[in-house]
Motif scaffolding. Structure first.
Motif, PDB file in Angstrom:
ATOM      1  N   ALA A  99      16.726  36.297 -50.445  1.00 19.74           N
ATOM      2  CA  ALA A  99      16.851  36.940 -49.561  1.00 19.74           C
ATOM      3  C   ALA A  99      15.503  37.141 -48.598  1.00 19.74           C
ATOM      4  CB  ALA A  99      17.695  38.765 -48.868  1.00 19.74           C
ATOM      5  N   TYR A 100      15.017  37.137 -49.975  1.00 22.34           N
ATOM      6  CA  TYR A 100      13.368  37.639 -49.150  1.00 22.34           C
ATOM      7  C   TYR A 100      12.749  35.901 -49.229  1.00 22.34           C
ATOM      8  CZ  TYR A 100       8.230  38.057 -49.243  1.00 22.34           C
ATOM      9  OH  TYR A 100       6.703  38.912 -49.801  1.00 22.34           O
ATOM     10  N   ASP A 101      12.850  35.623 -50.034  1.00 21.99           N
ATOM     11  CA  ASP A 101      12.565  34.387 -49.325  1.00 21.99           C
ATOM     12  C   ASP A 101      12.689  33.233 -48.394  1.00 21.99           C
ATOM     13  OD1 ASP A 101      11.222  34.315 -51.982  1.00 21.99           O
ATOM     14  OD2 ASP A 101      11.926  32.993 -52.888  1.00 21.99           O
ATOM     15  N   GLU A 102      14.115  33.465 -48.275  1.00 20.29           N
ATOM     16  CA  GLU A 102      14.038  33.152 -46.609  1.00 20.29           C
ATOM     17  C   GLU A 102      14.011  33.846 -45.878  1.00 20.29           C
ATOM     18  OE1 GLU A 102      18.634  32.244 -46.541  1.00 20.29           O
ATOM     19  OE2 GLU A 102      19.052  31.515 -48.547  1.00 20.29           O
ATOM     20  N   SER A 103      13.895  35.350 -46.114  1.00 23.75           N
ATOM     21  CA  SER A 103      13.612  36.418 -44.787  1.00 23.75           C
ATOM     22  C   SER A 103      11.834  36.082 -43.928  1.00 23.75           C
ATOM     23  CB  SER A 103      13.284  37.821 -45.061  1.00 23.75           C
ATOM     24  OG  SER A 103      12.207  37.726 -45.776  1.00 23.75           O
ATOM     25  N   ILE A 104      10.843  35.153 -45.261  1.00 23.14           N
ATOM     26  CA  ILE A 104       9.758  34.761 -44.953  1.00 23.14           C
ATOM     27  C   ILE A 104       9.522  33.248 -44.016  1.00 23.14           C
ATOM     28  CG2 ILE A 104       6.917  33.596 -45.695  1.00 23.14           C
ATOM     29  CD1 ILE A 104       8.307  34.679 -48.460  1.00 23.14           C
ATOM     30  N   GLU A 105      10.818  32.391 -44.298  1.00 26.96           N
ATOM     31  CA  GLU A 105      10.709  30.857 -43.192  1.00 26.96           C
ATOM     32  C   GLU A 105      11.999  32.029 -41.232  1.00 26.96           C
ATOM     33  OE1 GLU A 105       9.957  28.965 -43.134  1.00 26.96           O
ATOM     34  OE2 GLU A 105      11.307  27.709 -41.600  1.00 26.96           O
ATOM     35  N   TYR A 106      12.631  32.593 -41.844  1.00 29.49           N
ATOM     36  CA  TYR A 106      13.208  34.023 -40.405  1.00 29.49           C
ATOM     37  C   TYR A 106      11.526  34.432 -40.216  1.00 29.49           C
ATOM     38  CZ  TYR A 106      14.583  37.351 -37.846  1.00 29.49           C
ATOM     39  OH  TYR A 106      14.914  38.701 -37.094  1.00 29.49           O
ATOM     40  N   THR A 107      11.154  34.950 -40.662  1.00 22.66           N
ATOM     41  CA  THR A 107       9.780  35.824 -39.373  1.00 22.66           C
ATOM     42  C   THR A 107       9.098  34.312 -39.174  1.00 22.66           C
ATOM     43  OG1 THR A 107      10.178  37.971 -41.823  1.00 22.66           O
ATOM     44  CG2 THR A 107       8.173  37.343 -39.968  1.00 22.66           C
ATOM     45  N   TYR A 108       8.682  33.451 -40.080  1.00 24.56           N
ATOM     46  CA  TYR A 108       8.407  32.585 -39.801  1.00 24.56           C
ATOM     47  C   TYR A 108       8.135  31.901 -38.099  1.00 24.56           C
ATOM     48  CZ  TYR A 108       6.294  27.351 -38.819  1.00 24.56           C
ATOM     49  OH  TYR A 108       5.953  25.791 -38.462  1.00 24.56           O
ATOM     50  N   ARG A 109       9.933  31.330 -38.512  1.00 24.80           N
ATOM     51  CA  ARG A 109      11.219  30.930 -36.918  1.00 24.80           C
ATOM     52  C   ARG A 109      10.996  32.014 -35.835  1.00 24.80           C
ATOM     53  NH1 ARG A 109      14.925  27.132 -39.510  1.00 24.80           N
ATOM     54  NH2 ARG A 109      14.122  26.131 -41.176  1.00 24.80           N
ATOM     55  N   LEU A 110      11.001  33.474 -36.465  1.00 27.59           N
ATOM     56  CA  LEU A 110      11.203  34.232 -34.972  1.00 27.59           C
ATOM     57  C   LEU A 110       9.432  34.636 -34.291  1.00 27.59           C
ATOM     58  CD1 LEU A 110      13.096  36.518 -33.788  1.00 27.59           C
ATOM     59  CD2 LEU A 110      11.688  37.945 -35.304  1.00 27.59           C
ATOM     60  N   VAL A 111       8.147  34.781 -35.542  1.00 27.21           N
ATOM     61  CA  VAL A 111       7.556  34.455 -34.520  1.00 27.21           C
ATOM     62  C   VAL A 111       7.085  33.776 -33.440  1.00 27.21           C
ATOM     63  CG1 VAL A 111       4.307  35.020 -34.751  1.00 27.21           C
ATOM     64  CG2 VAL A 111       6.332  36.142 -36.697  1.00 27.21           C
ATOM     65  N   LYS A 112       7.086  32.820 -34.045  1.00 25.84           N
ATOM     66  CA  LYS A 112       6.949  31.188 -33.533  1.00 25.84           C
ATOM     67  C   LYS A 112       7.983  31.588 -31.974  1.00 25.84           C
ATOM     68  CE  LYS A 112       5.777  27.047 -35.103  1.00 25.84           C
ATOM     69  NZ  LYS A 112       5.873  25.726 -35.756  1.00 25.84           N
ATOM     70  N   ALA A 113       9.205  31.781 -32.048  1.00 22.89           N
ATOM     71  CA  ALA A 113      10.261  31.435 -30.811  1.00 22.89           C
ATOM     72  C   ALA A 113       9.457  33.105 -29.741  1.00 22.89           C
ATOM     73  CB  ALA A 113      11.793  31.989 -31.196  1.00 22.89           C
ATOM     74  N   MET A 114       9.478  33.425 -30.034  1.00 22.64           N
ATOM     75  CA  MET A 114       9.144  35.000 -30.147  1.00 22.64           C
ATOM     76  C   MET A 114       7.657  34.589 -28.733  1.00 22.64           C
ATOM     77  SD  MET A 114      11.644  36.584 -29.334  1.00 22.64           S
ATOM     78  CE  MET A 114      13.547  36.806 -30.025  1.00 22.64           C
ATOM     79  N   SER A 115       6.972  34.252 -29.612  1.00 24.83           N
ATOM     80  CA  SER A 115       5.825  34.034 -28.794  1.00 24.83           C
ATOM     81  C   SER A 115       5.572  33.256 -27.643  1.00 24.83           C
ATOM     82  CB  SER A 115       4.569  33.184 -29.521  1.00 24.83           C
ATOM     83  OG  SER A 115       4.835  31.746 -29.957  1.00 24.83           O
ATOM     84  N   LYS A 116       6.316  31.901 -26.857  1.00 26.27           N
ATOM     85  CA  LYS A 116       6.328  31.593 -25.979  1.00 26.27           C
ATOM     86  C   LYS A 116       6.334  32.245 -25.325  1.00 26.27           C
ATOM     87  CE  LYS A 116       9.990  27.755 -28.082  1.00 26.27           C
ATOM     88  NZ  LYS A 116      10.504  28.261 -28.814  1.00 26.27           N
ATOM     89  N   ALA A 117       6.013  31.425 -23.792  1.00 27.42           N
ATOM     90  CA  ALA A 117       6.300  32.279 -22.928  1.00 27.42           C
ATOM     91  C   ALA A 117       6.910  32.456 -22.086  1.00 27.42           C
ATOM     92  CB  ALA A 117       5.312  31.409 -21.491  1.00 27.42           C
ATOM     93  N   ASN A 118       7.540  33.666 -21.230  1.00 25.20           N
ATOM     94  CA  ASN A 118       8.754  34.289 -20.502  1.00 25.20           C
ATOM     95  C   ASN A 118       9.360  32.611 -19.639  1.00 25.20           C
ATOM     96  OD1 ASN A 118       9.411  35.920 -21.857  1.00 25.20           O
ATOM     97  ND2 ASN A 118       7.756  37.104 -20.196  1.00 25.20           N
TER      98      ASN A 118
END
Ligand SMILES: [Zn+2]
Length: 472
Positions: free
Chosen positions: A453-472
């Motif tokens: 679960a922790y290892d997957e959360s590393i990948e999740y966090t990476y994807r989340l940060v990228k997605a949320m840094s997109k312009a509105n």
């Protein structure tokens, strides 16, 4: 995160329909990032950040790691209040193309005390055993901090340039007993440093499994407001052999009896309405129908009454107040001159301390009982469930764990989110670790996170940060 996180969902899920989503493993990060994520978690857990130690040492360690990874020194600041030098925070800015206001990620660095003699392993040594990482903070929330630090390093290595700045604030004193809360300090004295379009917190475990299956992913938009009152009555007192009609203890006791049988009116928010509508799809039969009826507009009062018989749904449906402390009298053989009680309330977003106080006064129904507010509450508005936010979160969650329902949730406890929300920054808690509904160890003994679960959360966090840094 407050430990009630776990009680809430452990109990919420009793008696539900089987999940449709078998826990097929989610994607892992590249091997180097998986390794680095584990190394960072080890460093974070093994750096004691209980209130006695403070967070400045760990804030500086994170700064060193990020500088070594290529972040400009000017983009990393370690800050502590002048009168609390051990309560450090570190704020890092990952520069983007300047398309809109930044996105802020939050993680608290402090942890609750843990004693070696209470644990089966050393709480300040990260220990891998039977598929789990044990250690203080492995769930609350050094896992989220470590995943965020790893993500920053990975993005830098990959040469990623976000549309807008990504700010990460690793902060002090979220847990009870802290006296220098990081987000509060930063907002008060360095607002420009963390000012953002929205904030994402990674506190706790966002996602719940049941019987080894993924049940649902929680998108926290709001939380109840903590507020405490003291009620007090006085009476003439006198010799215990001559009781008369005016007795402070009976006054307070009778008032509390009236309060016990009172229920605040049902109040729904956009989040709790959406929450019940979604949960209705996951619960069986009668409960499902009641949830649907409560989510309707206007809510079905009879359905709300039935759901309120479950403590956990009751807390979602209304402001609650409960007597938590009581004292009175001064001698075994004397009539009391004074009695008082503490009434602890959790207000729905939008409710006010004035309204709750007026309601308590009306219910106590005794002009000789006084009531005082212990401290002004830190209330925070619900953050909006915009279609863009929901779409982005669902896209990330489904890229990791296809088909998992994303359920908007109001927390009945409080977190650091209240500081950014009340400062006008919409804030969402989106921790990406899956944990069983019956796990209940944060703040307690043998706190742990699943290795997978922790290892997957590393990948999740990476994807989340990228997605949320997109312009509105
Ligand atoms: Zn926490």
């Amino acid at each position: 995160m407050k430990s009630i996180h776990f009680y809430f969902y452990a109990l919420l899920i009793v008696g539900v329909a089987p999940s449709l989503f078998a826990a097929t493993p989610g994607p892992l990060p590249p091997a180097t990032d998986q390794q680095l994520g584990r190394e960072i978690l080890k460093e974070l857990v093994e750096t004691n950040t209980t209130h006695a130690f403070g967070s400045t040492g760990l804030a500086k360690a994170i700064e060193r790691r990020l500088v070594a990874a290529g972040f400009a020194q000017k983009d990393i600041v370690v800050l502590a209040p002048a009168d609390h030098p051990t309560k450090g925070n570190v704020v890092v800015r990952y520069r983007g193309k300047g398309k809109g206001k930044p996105v802020l990620f939050l993680g608290h660095l402090d942890v609750v005390e843990a004693k070696r003699e209470d644990w089966s392993v050393d709480p300040f040594i990260l220990t891998e055993r039977d598929g789990w990482f044990y250690g203080r903070g492995t769930i609350d929330m050094k896992n989220g901090d470590a995943a965020l630090v790893e993500t920053l390093i990975r993005l830098k290595r990959e040469g990623f340039v976000p549309d807008r700045d990504i700010i990460c604030a690793f902060t002090a004193d979220e847990e009870p007993g802290g006296d220098a809360n990081g987000p509060d300090f930063l907002l008060m004295s360095h607002r420009e440093m963390i000012d953002a379009d929205l904030a994402i917190n990674l506190d706790g475990n966002g996602a719940v499994t049941k019987d080894d299956e993924r049940f649902y992913f929680r998108l926290f938009t709001s939380e109840k407001t903590y507020v405490t009152y003291t009620i007090e009555a006085t009476s003439p007192g006198g010799h215990g052999s001559l009781p008369g009609p005016d007795n402070a203890i009976y006054r307070v006791a009778d008032g509390l009896g009236r309060l016990e049988s009172f229920k605040f009116p049902v109040m729904l928010t956009a989040t709790t309405r959406a929450s019940f509508a979604q949960l209705a799809k996951l619960y069986p039969g009668k409960e499902s129908a009641d949830m649907r009826a409560v989510a309707a507009s206007p809510p079905d009062v009879a359905a709300a009454d039935r759901l309120s018989q479950t403590v956990l749904f009751n807390a979602q449906l209304r402001t609650t107040c409960v007597a938590t402390l009581i004292s009175g009298g001064h001698a075994e053989n004397a009539l009391p001159q004074r009695a008082k009680a503490t009434i602890q309330c959790r207000m729905m977003p939008g409710d006010t301390a004035e309204n709750v106080q007026a309601t308590i006064v009306r219910v106590l129904n005794d002009p000789k009982i006084t009531i005082t507010l212990d401290a002004p509450p830190i209330s925070s508005p619900e953050s909006p469930l915009t279609p863009q936010l929901t779409e982005r979160v669902e896209a990330v969650v489904h890229s990791m764990w296809p088909g998992v329902p994303v359920v908007p949730v109001m927390a009945t406890w409080f977190t650091d989110d209240r500081h950014t929300r009340s400062a006008g920054i919409p804030t969402y808690d989106l921790a990406g670790v899956w944990l069983d509904t019956n796990e209940n160890r944060a703040h307690g003994r043998d706190e742990r996170v699943g290795v997978r679960a922790y290892d997957e959360s590393i990948e999740y966090t990476y994807r989340l940060v990228k997605a949320m840094s997109k312009a509105n």
